[in-house]
Motif scaffolding. Structure first.
Motif, short mmCIF file in Angstrom:
data_model
loop_
_atom_site.label_atom_id
_atom_site.label_comp_id
_atom_site.label_asym_id
_atom_site.label_seq_id
_atom_site.Cartn_x
_atom_site.Cartn_y
_atom_site.Cartn_z
N ARG A 1 38.82 21.80 40.51
CA ARG A 1 38.78 21.76 41.99
C ARG A 1 39.17 23.10 42.58
N ARG A 2 40.24 23.69 42.07
CA ARG A 2 40.71 24.98 42.60
C ARG A 2 39.70 26.09 42.34
N LEU A 3 39.07 26.07 41.17
CA LEU A 3 38.05 27.08 40.88
C LEU A 3 36.86 26.93 41.82
N LYS A 4 36.49 25.70 42.10
CA LYS A 4 35.38 25.47 43.03
C LYS A 4 35.73 26.00 44.41
N GLU A 5 36.96 25.73 44.87
CA GLU A 5 37.39 26.17 46.19
C GLU A 5 37.49 27.70 46.28
N ALA A 6 38.01 28.32 45.22
CA ALA A 6 38.28 29.76 45.24
C ALA A 6 37.08 30.59 44.83
N GLY A 7 36.16 30.00 44.10
CA GLY A 7 35.03 30.75 43.59
C GLY A 7 35.34 31.45 42.27
N GLY A 8 36.60 31.59 41.95
CA GLY A 8 37.04 32.21 40.71
C GLY A 8 38.48 32.65 40.83
N LEU A 9 39.19 32.64 39.71
CA LEU A 9 40.60 33.02 39.69
C LEU A 9 40.92 33.80 38.43
N ALA A 10 41.86 34.70 38.53
CA ALA A 10 42.36 35.42 37.35
C ALA A 10 43.27 34.47 36.55
N PRO A 11 43.32 34.63 35.23
CA PRO A 11 44.21 33.77 34.43
C PRO A 11 45.66 33.80 34.91
N SER A 12 46.14 34.93 35.38
CA SER A 12 47.52 35.00 35.88
C SER A 12 47.69 34.13 37.13
N ALA A 13 46.69 34.08 37.99
CA ALA A 13 46.74 33.23 39.17
C ALA A 13 46.71 31.76 38.76
N ILE A 14 45.94 31.45 37.72
CA ILE A 14 45.89 30.07 37.21
C ILE A 14 47.25 29.67 36.64
N ALA A 15 47.89 30.58 35.92
CA ALA A 15 49.23 30.31 35.38
C ALA A 15 50.20 30.01 36.51
N ASP A 16 50.15 30.79 37.58
CA ASP A 16 51.02 30.55 38.73
C ASP A 16 50.70 29.21 39.39
N LEU A 17 49.42 28.94 39.55
CA LEU A 17 48.98 27.70 40.19
C LEU A 17 49.45 26.47 39.41
N ASN B 1 37.04 45.21 39.31
CA ASN B 1 37.98 45.79 38.36
C ASN B 1 37.58 45.31 36.97
N GLY B 2 36.83 46.11 36.26
CA GLY B 2 36.28 45.72 34.97
C GLY B 2 37.30 45.36 33.91
N LYS B 3 38.56 45.72 34.12
CA LYS B 3 39.61 45.37 33.16
C LYS B 3 40.14 43.95 33.37
N ARG B 4 39.86 43.41 34.54
CA ARG B 4 40.40 42.11 34.92
C ARG B 4 39.40 40.99 34.61
N VAL B 5 39.92 39.87 34.10
CA VAL B 5 39.10 38.70 33.80
C VAL B 5 39.14 37.75 34.99
N ILE B 6 38.00 37.17 35.29
CA ILE B 6 37.91 36.15 36.33
C ILE B 6 37.35 34.88 35.68
N VAL B 7 37.97 33.76 35.96
CA VAL B 7 37.54 32.45 35.47
C VAL B 7 36.80 31.77 36.61
N SER B 8 35.61 31.27 36.32
CA SER B 8 34.84 30.59 37.36
C SER B 8 34.24 29.30 36.81
N LEU B 9 33.86 28.45 37.72
CA LEU B 9 33.26 27.16 37.41
C LEU B 9 31.79 27.37 37.03
N THR B 10 31.34 26.70 36.00
CA THR B 10 29.93 26.73 35.63
C THR B 10 29.21 25.59 36.36
N PRO B 11 27.88 25.60 36.37
CA PRO B 11 27.16 24.45 36.93
C PRO B 11 27.55 23.15 36.23
N GLU B 12 27.79 23.22 34.92
CA GLU B 12 28.20 22.02 34.18
C GLU B 12 29.58 21.55 34.64
#
Length: 143
Positions: free
Chosen positions: A38-54, A83-94
Motif C-alpha cells: 500500500r505504501r509503495l503504491k501511494e509513494a510510487g517508490g521508497l528507498a530501503p532505509s525509508a522502508i526500514a523507518d516505516l 542518484n544512481g547509487k541509491r536503490v528505489i523499491v517500487s510496486l510491479t504491476p503484479e
C-alpha cells in the motif's frame, strides 16, 4: 509509570494484528506485506532505509522482506534516476494486482468487519488519540 498502559497497547496491537493475519492468510499475504505494498503504491517508490523507518525494522529484516516480495514478483528494486547509487523499491504491476485482489474489508483500518475502535465514542477516540500521541512524542524526544 507501571508499564500497564504500554502493555495494554502492545496486547491490543498484537491481538488485532493476529486477526488481520488470519483474514489475510487465504490470500497468501501478511499484514506487513500488504502494508508495504500500500505504501509503495501511494509513494510510487521508497528507498530501503525509508522502508526500514516505516516498518520500525532493522535493515537485515527489511532486506529479507524485500527479497520475499521480489521473488513473488510484487516489487522491483532499481536505481534512483536522480542518484544512481541509491536503490528505489517500487510496486510491479503484479504487486498492484495482488493488492487489488485482497478485499479492503480484510485489512483496511476502519473498514474491517471488526473495528476495535468502534467500542469507543467519538470523543473517547479523540481523547485516546491525543493521549497516545503525547506518549509517542515523549518517547521520540528521548530517542
Amino acid at each position: 509509570m507501571s508499564g500497564r498502559i504500554l502493555e495494554l497497547v502492545a496486547r491490543i496491537h498484537l491481538d488485532w494484528k493476529r486477526q488481520v493475519a488470519r483474514a489475510l492468510a487465504p490470500h497468501g499475504i501478511s499484514p506487513k506485506q500488504i502494508f508495504l505494498l500500500r505504501r509503495l503504491k501511494e509513494a510510487g517508490g521508497l528507498a530501503p532505509s525509508a522502508i526500514a523507518d516505516l516498518l520500525h525494522a532493522d535493515r537485515p529484516s527489511v532486506t529479507s522482506l524485500l527479497d520475499t516480495l521480489q521473488r513473488a514478483g510484487w516489487i522491483r528494486r532499481g536505481r534512483d534516476p536522480e542518484n544512481g547509487k541509491r536503490v528505489i523499491v517500487s510496486l510491479t504491476p503484479e504487486g498492484a494486482d495482488k493488492l487489488a485482489s485482497v478485499p479492503e474489508v480484510l485489512w483496511r483500518s476502519g473498514r474491517t468487519a471488526f473495528d476495535p475502535e468502534a467500542c469507543l465514542e467519538p470523543s473517547e477516540q479523540k481523547e485516546l488519540l491525543r493521549l497516545l500521541d503525547k506518549l509517542q512524542r515523549a518517547l521520540a524526544a528521548r530517542a
